[in-house]
Design an enzyme around this catalytic site. Structure first.
Site, PDB file in Angstrom:
ATOM      1  N   ARG A 168       0.839  -1.222   0.000  1.00  0.00           N
ATOM      2  CA  ARG A 168       0.000   0.000   0.000  1.00  0.00           C
ATOM      3  C   ARG A 168       0.867   1.263   0.000  1.00  0.00           C
ATOM      4  O   ARG A 168       0.516   2.274   0.620  1.00  0.00           O
ATOM      5  CB  ARG A 168      -0.948   0.042   1.213  1.00  0.00           C
ATOM      6  N   SER A 218     -10.943  -0.762   3.924  1.00  0.00           N
ATOM      7  CA  SER A 218     -10.229  -1.032   5.179  1.00  0.00           C
ATOM      8  C   SER A 218      -9.638   0.270   5.693  1.00  0.00           C
ATOM      9  O   SER A 218      -9.059   1.030   4.926  1.00  0.00           O
ATOM     10  CB  SER A 218      -9.107  -2.039   4.945  1.00  0.00           C
ATOM     11  N   GLU A 308      -4.721   3.439   6.351  1.00  0.00           N
ATOM     12  CA  GLU A 308      -4.638   3.230   4.902  1.00  0.00           C
ATOM     13  C   GLU A 308      -5.357   4.396   4.211  1.00  0.00           C
ATOM     14  O   GLU A 308      -4.972   4.827   3.135  1.00  0.00           O
ATOM     15  CB  GLU A 308      -5.311   1.897   4.541  1.00  0.00           C
TER      16      GLU A 308
END
Ligand SMILES: Cc1cc2nc3c(=O)[nH]c(=O)nc-3n(C[C@H](O)[C@H](O)[C@H](O)COP(=O)(O)OP(=O)(O)OC[C@H]3O[C@@H](n4cnc5c(N)ncnc54)[C@H](O)[C@@H]3O)c2cc1C
Length: 312
Positions: A168, A218, A308
């Site tokens: 990520r 998420s 995130e």
């Protein structure tokens, strides 16, 4: 409303625009200025506008990974709307604003393997490249060949290596670059098999993300095992470690996150890493819940959870 004229056409810069419709989390006050840019000339024009006014500018893709502030967002929010998708043999070149779903569909139909496990991830291919989006052990970086960016002065292409992809992560997250498009290179696969995988994944995901849910996916990143201490690892149920990562959801559930609530934001009762807006949620509620949960996880496991989602 301000009409800003470019050589190619007239781009509209709107004032005092509501933010919540621009993100899947449906949170936010208003942004001082907002525009959509479909080509480089419009992007340059938008940036010139911001520079002339001495205000900051921020970039938005599909808005599926962002938390906007409750009050006024200062500056110019530029939504990248550069389209266009083209396949040549085992390569697909797409404008940054092409939906990741459309790129995946195009690849599967052509029997190209590499993105099928990302089926169901919302947002644009540009946003996916910036955050190295992924699912089921795969991420978009595996198929990225190069990325076309605007670096504030000129356009240029970054190789996959130059993008410095990680879990990520990419250099694009940390530089003031605007992604204009990307070229992806695939392996050969079987269109039927890939289609089946994609459908199965979409079905599974729909159980977690019910249609219409107001969320940014998420909330926290999973935790890389290689980054945690032995002491932390000794507190983790090893059977929960997946592909070298401790799921943030596991840590959050262990500290009682499921069902927690702050104002209009609650944590899903079936997944500890899913922040949901009941409809009147505020960024302040999100930040409060996030702070509480980070502290709980830190105290219990000695792990610092990292968002995130991107705060604006
Ligand atoms: C229901 C749901 C499920 C999700 N599941 C997953 C999942 O399984 N895996 C996963 O990785 N993510 C998931 N996400 C998160 C999100 O969909 C991805 O991160 C997606 O790739 C973000 O793309 P976007 O276009 O919406 O980016 P945005 O949310 O618009 O932007 C995200 C960040 O990228 C920057 N950015 C966007 N476009 C550009 C550009 N062209 N140039 C420069 N910077 C840009 C923005 O400034 C911002 O900082 C999910 C989200 C939702 C709502």
């Amino acid at each position: 409303m301000i009409a800003s004229t470019t050589k190619a056409n007239t781009m509209t810069i709107r004032k005092n625009v509501p933010l919540s419709p621009l993100s899947t989390f449906r949170i936010g006050g208003r942004v001082e200025y907002f525009c959509e840019v479909r080509r480089l000339e419009e992007l340059s024009e938008a940036v010139r506008f911001a520079r002339a006014k001495k205000i900051p500018y921020r970039i938005l893709g599909g808005g599926s990974n962002v938390v906007f502030p409750d009050g006024k967002l200062k500056g110019l929010l530029i939504k990248v709307s550069v389209g266009g998708i083209k396949r040549e043999k085992n390569r697909i070149t797409a404008g940054a604003a092409v939906l990741l779903a459309d790129v995946i569909r195009t690849s599967i139909r052509a029997g190209l393997k590499g993105l099928e496990t990302l089926s169901g991830i919302p947002g644009t291919v540009g946003g996916a490249v910036v955050g190295n989006a992924g699912a089921y052990g795969h991420s978009i970086s595996e198929v990225v060949e190069r990325v076309k960016i605007w670096d504030g002065k000129k356009t240029r292409e970054l190789s996959k290596k130059e993008c410095q992809f990680g879990y990520r992560e990419s250099i694009l997250k940390h530089k003031p670059y605007v992604v204009l498009g990307t070229t992806l290179k695939f392996r050969k696969g079987d269109a039927k098999k890939l289609g089946k995988i994609s459908k199965r994944i979409i079905k599974t995901r729909e159980r977690k993300y019910k249609p219409g849910i107001k969320c940014p996916g998420s909330f926290f990143k999973n935790v890389l095992v290689k980054n945690v201490s032995k002491k932390t690892l000794s507190k983790i149920d090893k059977s929960r470690i997946i592909e070298g990562k401790i799921p943030a959801g596991y840590l959050l559930e262990a500290v009682g996150a499921k069902g927690m609530r702050s104002g209009g934001i609650y944590i899903a009762d079936f997944h500890g890493n899913l922040f949901v807006n009941s409809g009147r949620g505020k960024a302040e509620d999100v930040k409060k819940l996030s702070r509480i949960l980070k502290n709980k996880v830190w105290r219990r496991f000695g792990v610092r959870l990292e968002e995130e989602v991107r705060y604006f």
